[in-house]
Scaffold this active site. Structure first.
Site, mmCIF file in Angstrom:
data_model
loop_
_atom_site.group_PDB
_atom_site.id
_atom_site.type_symbol
_atom_site.label_atom_id
_atom_site.label_comp_id
_atom_site.label_asym_id
_atom_site.label_seq_id
_atom_site.Cartn_x
_atom_site.Cartn_y
_atom_site.Cartn_z
ATOM 1 N N TYR A 70 0.847 -1.194 0.000
ATOM 2 C CA TYR A 70 0.000 0.000 0.000
ATOM 3 C C TYR A 70 0.884 1.246 0.000
ATOM 4 O O TYR A 70 1.673 1.462 0.934
ATOM 5 C CB TYR A 70 -0.909 -0.035 1.239
ATOM 6 C CG TYR A 70 -1.685 1.238 1.486
ATOM 7 C CD1 TYR A 70 -2.254 1.963 0.433
ATOM 8 C CD2 TYR A 70 -1.879 1.715 2.784
ATOM 9 C CE1 TYR A 70 -2.975 3.125 0.661
ATOM 10 C CE2 TYR A 70 -2.608 2.872 3.032
ATOM 11 C CZ TYR A 70 -3.141 3.572 1.964
ATOM 12 O OH TYR A 70 -3.855 4.723 2.189
ATOM 13 N N ASP A 130 6.947 2.812 -19.208
ATOM 14 C CA ASP A 130 5.853 3.770 -18.968
ATOM 15 C C ASP A 130 6.111 4.514 -17.659
ATOM 16 O O ASP A 130 5.210 4.713 -16.848
ATOM 17 C CB ASP A 130 4.510 3.033 -18.926
ATOM 18 C CG ASP A 130 3.325 3.991 -19.054
ATOM 19 O OD1 ASP A 130 3.536 5.164 -19.448
ATOM 20 O OD2 ASP A 130 2.194 3.578 -18.757
ATOM 21 N N GLU A 145 2.731 9.577 -12.507
ATOM 22 C CA GLU A 145 1.575 8.813 -11.988
ATOM 23 C C GLU A 145 1.999 7.416 -11.547
ATOM 24 O O GLU A 145 1.318 6.779 -10.754
ATOM 25 C CB GLU A 145 0.493 8.606 -13.059
ATOM 26 C CG GLU A 145 -0.254 9.849 -13.452
ATOM 27 C CD GLU A 145 0.306 10.422 -14.733
ATOM 28 O OE1 GLU A 145 1.552 10.545 -14.841
ATOM 29 O OE2 GLU A 145 -0.489 10.760 -15.620
#
Ligand code: ATP
Length: 305
Positions: free
Chosen positions: A97, A141, A145
């Site tokens: 997390y 990629d 983000e």
């Protein structure tokens, strides 16, 4: 290929208490979840099997799982895959997390980072890329983000669906067949995100570890200035700018960071700083921007501002 030890325990969704939605991807929903046995928090990525098959994304999902398995738990700068399991409709990935969310959110919140912050997080990304590329994996990629923060504000790189696993015999440093056919048609032969895609991925559909170094240059630029280097009203215009290396530095851009960005945003992949290095990115580590940095111990992260 040894599966993670935890996989052997046969977990299921009933081992977790599912909480809020942390985010949604094109093919997944990520939930905050608590292990009912240990109370430890995880991010659980839930993928709907039928949707993945319909959209021909099986390979993308398998690749993400395989890359996370290869990365294991040895490097702290990657999201870790703890368990995978499934039910008739869904696949579940139990992940670290990342409590402090995305790098992009932090850049947007601050406008831009101080040079200390930009330097520190670039250094963590360099260490992460050394590990990733050492395992023969290209992310393809990398963007703000896909860089998350853990509870201590260290980076956790995620999203390996577009990654490429290069052959490990050192003969294949570069890959030409970047996508499965379904993807290729749909996405017009480039992987990644328009603003961060490297020129060779656009012009030749080829990628290598140097493609991630290009993305690193874009991210450093964005941390320092608050803007992406290549901007435009359409993907086509962005691609033209990338291929022509058409970008500018706003006034006040830190000169050492500028020098490093310039050495990473180079059209020829092999001429990017670090591209010809072997196991560690020595030439990047030795750059002036990092002159006072101890690469063996970066120390605690500076407060983001
Ligand atoms: P796409 O699949 O469309 O490229 P994506 O890769 O962002 O999107 P996911 O990996 O499913 O899709 O993630 C969706 C969102 O969930 C992310 O934008 C992120 O904010 C959040 N998220 C993903 N993984 C974690 C994590 N380990 N910890 C905390 N939040 C996460």
């Amino acid at each position: 290929m040894t599966p993670p030890v935890e996989e052997a325990r046969r977990r299921s969704a009933s081992d977790y208490r599912f909480g809020k939605v942390l985010g949604e991807g094109s093919f997944s929903t990520v939930y905050l979840a608590k292990d009912i046995h240990t109370s430890k928090e995880y991010a659980i990525k839930v993928l709907e099997k039928a949707h993945i098959i319909r959209e021909k994304k099986t390979e993308y999902v398998m690749r993400e799982k395989e890359v996370l398995r290869i990365l294991g738990s040895s490097c702290p700068y990657f999201v870790r895959l703890y368990w995978t399991f499934q039910d008739p409709e869904h696949l579940y990935f139990v992940l670290t997390y990342a409590k402090n969310g995305e790098l992009l959110k932090q850049i947007d919140k601050c406008g831009c980072f101080t040079i200390d912050c930009a330097r520190y997080y670039t250094a963590e990304m360099v260490l992460a890329l050394e590990y990733l590329h050492g395992k023969g994996i290209v992310h393809r990629d990398l963007k703000p983000e896909n860089v998350l923060f853990d509870d201590n504000w260290h980076i956790l790189i995620t999203d390996f669906g577009s990654a490429k696993i290069l052959k490990t015999d050192n003969t294949e440093k570069c890959d030409n067949d970047t996508l499965d056919k379904g993807d290729r048609k749909r996405r017009n032969s480039f992987v990644g995100t328009a603003q961060f895609v490297s020129p060779e991925m656009l012009s030749e559909s080829s990628s290598s570890h140097a493609s991630d170094l290009w993305a690193l240059g874009c991210i450093l630029y964005q941390m320092v200035s608050g803007m992406m280097p290549f901007r435009g009203r359409s993907e086509f215009l962005i691609f033209q700018k990338i291929l022509n290396l058409e970008y500018e530095y706003p006034e006040g851009f830190d000169p050492q960071a500028k020098d490093l960005v310039q050495k990473l945003l180079v059209i020829a992949p092999n001429e990017r700083l670090g591209a010809m290095d072997q196991t560690t990115y020595t030439s990047i580590r030795q750059h002036e921007l990092f002159k006072d940095l101890n690469w063996d111990d970066l120390g605690p992260p500076p407060k983001i501002s």
